[in-house]
Enzyme design. Structure first.
Site, PDB file in Angstrom:
ATOM      1  NE  ARG A  99      -3.590   0.367   0.129  1.00  0.00           N
ATOM      2  CZ  ARG A  99      -4.191   0.409  -0.976  1.00  0.00           C
ATOM      3  NH1 ARG A  99      -4.549   1.486  -1.760  1.00  0.00           N
ATOM      4  NH2 ARG A  99      -5.026  -0.785  -1.224  1.00  0.00           N
ATOM      5  CG  LEU A 360      -6.802  -7.350   6.259  1.00  0.00           C
ATOM      6  CD1 LEU A 360      -8.596  -7.765   5.982  1.00  0.00           C
ATOM      7  CD2 LEU A 360      -6.201  -8.654   5.843  1.00  0.00           C
ATOM      8  CG  HIS A 361      -6.116  -0.068   2.956  1.00  0.00           C
ATOM      9  ND1 HIS A 361      -5.438   1.058   2.915  1.00  0.00           N
ATOM     10  CD2 HIS A 361      -7.065   0.007   1.878  1.00  0.00           C
ATOM     11  CE1 HIS A 361      -5.947   1.971   1.844  1.00  0.00           C
ATOM     12  NE2 HIS A 361      -6.853   1.018   1.289  1.00  0.00           N
ATOM     13  CB  CYS A 362      -0.953  -2.110   5.743  1.00  0.00           C
ATOM     14  SG  CYS A 362      -1.672  -0.884   6.928  1.00  0.00           S
ATOM     15  CG  MET A 363      -1.952  -6.983   3.282  1.00  0.00           C
ATOM     16  SD  MET A 363      -2.124  -8.428   3.938  1.00  0.00           S
ATOM     17  CE  MET A 363      -1.878  -9.464   2.587  1.00  0.00           C
TER      18      MET A 363
END
Length: 369
Positions: A99, A360-363
């Site tokens: 991300r 989840l959003h970070c990855m």
């Protein structure tokens, strides 16, 4: 090849995450130091995530080498992922938070008479410097240009404007992480002052609010920036917005709140909520604001971790949301299900994952259609 115009001038904009994807990009976990003492379950968490994503869209996975590719393939097969939709790239990375380090895509309507998909897709290559905190970021910083070469898309590398040059270094690349911004695809962007304007973990010395807003306008097609104040406790990035406040439609914003006045998140999240309620879109209309709960503090080895339900990821027909073995898991999933009635909302156990200081959003990083 790098471009000398701007995406805005060429008709590009950054689409919203819920707009149709071609693929999701992520990097396979390999650095055990990112999950000290807890690395063993992490690849299996990734397997579960890819299992769901590969049913909805293609998945590009960055691996260290062919050996890592074979190992990941075996694990994904065991977990039931659709390998027909998984594309591996032997591109070594420092960390796995694509991300922040991966390409930030922009799109436009194809020029009249054009049939080339590449002309509808572009990449903005912002500098990544590991959140102005760590020294090892050189491999991660190469990801946008490598993706542009692979996909054959135009690429723009935002640089300091002359008026912001306070040190004689005009032309420095501008640092920006994807997790520090969120857009609605209709001209509005949310970010935080803590991340982009603070002197702590300072990404771009000499760039002020007005300069950043101009860069967002020129490179992401943004007309309006909504500035939140601070992020959540435990956030290693110093204020990423994708842990607190997200667009879920052009006119709807979901934001986490903490009713417990004794919790260190209570005041900053209350202030963010107040700012959102006062905000107006470019047409002068209020946004619809939906509150999302926070889980109880997640602690490991005495450290508070950045556990937040706002770190969900929107894919084609699907929303993946982190869960934390908390009573509020059900509340958060139900709220997201109401906000995304056309998508399946799936909870992903993230108590182990968040020890790496992201979920989840970070990855993930979406490649729009």
């Amino acid at each position: 090849m790098p471009r000398h115009d701007t995406p805005r001038g060429a008709g590009y904009r950054m689409p919203a995450e819920w707009e149709r994807h071609t693929a999701t990009w992520l990097a396979w976990p390999h650095n055990a130091a990112d999950w000290p003492g807890k690395f063993q379950p992490i690849p299996w968490v990734y397997c579960e995530i890819v299992r769901h994503l590969s049913r909805a869209e293609d998945v590009h996975i960055l691996v260290e080498d062919e050996t890592a590719k074979r190992r990941a393939s075996r694990q994904l097969t065991a977990a039931g992922a659709s390998l027909a939709r998984v594309h591996f790239h032997a591109w070594p990375t420092n960390r796995v938070w694509t991300r922040d380090s991966g390409p930030i895509f922009v799109t436009r309507t194809a020029p009249q008479g054009s049939t080339e998909a590449a002309e509808r897709l572009g990449i903005t290559d912002w500098k990544f410097n590991a959140w102005a905190k760590y020294d090892d970021w050189g491999l991660d910083d190469q990801l946008p240009s490598r993706a542009a070469e692979l996909l054959g898309t135009p690429v723009w590398s935002p640089r300091y404007p002359d008026s912001a040059d306070l040190s004689g270094e005009t032309g420095r690349r501008v640092v920006l992480e994807g997790g520090s911004i969120d857009v609605n695809g209709a001209g509005s962007l949310i970010t935080t002052e803590e991340c982009l304007l603070s002197g702590v973990q300072q990404r771009n010395p000499g760039l002020c609010r007005e300069h950043l807003e101009r860069l967002f306008h020129d490179y992401l097609g943004v007309d309006q920036v909504l500035w939140m104040n601070r992020g959540i406790a435990g956030d290693d990035t110093h204020g990423h917005v994708d842990d607190i406040t997200r667009f879920v439609s052009p006119e709807t914003i979901v934001t986490v709140t903490e009713p417990n006045r004794a919790d260190e998140n209570h005041l900053p999240l209350a202030e963010n909520l107040e700012r959102l309620r006062a905000a107006r879109n470019p047409a002068g209309e209020p946004f619809r604001i939906v509150e999302l709960p926070m889980p109880a503090p997640v602690l490991f080895q005495g450290q508070r971790l950045p556990a937040s339900y706002a770190n969900f990821y929107i894919a084609n027909g699907l929303v993946l949301a982190p869960t934390f073995n908390d009573p509020n898991d059900r509340r958060a999933l139900n709220i997201l299900a109401e906000l995304f009635p056309g998508r399946q909302v799936v909870g992903i156990h993230a108590v182990d994952l968040v020890w790496g200081l992201g979920t989840l959003h970070c990855m993930t990083q979406q490649q729009p259609e």
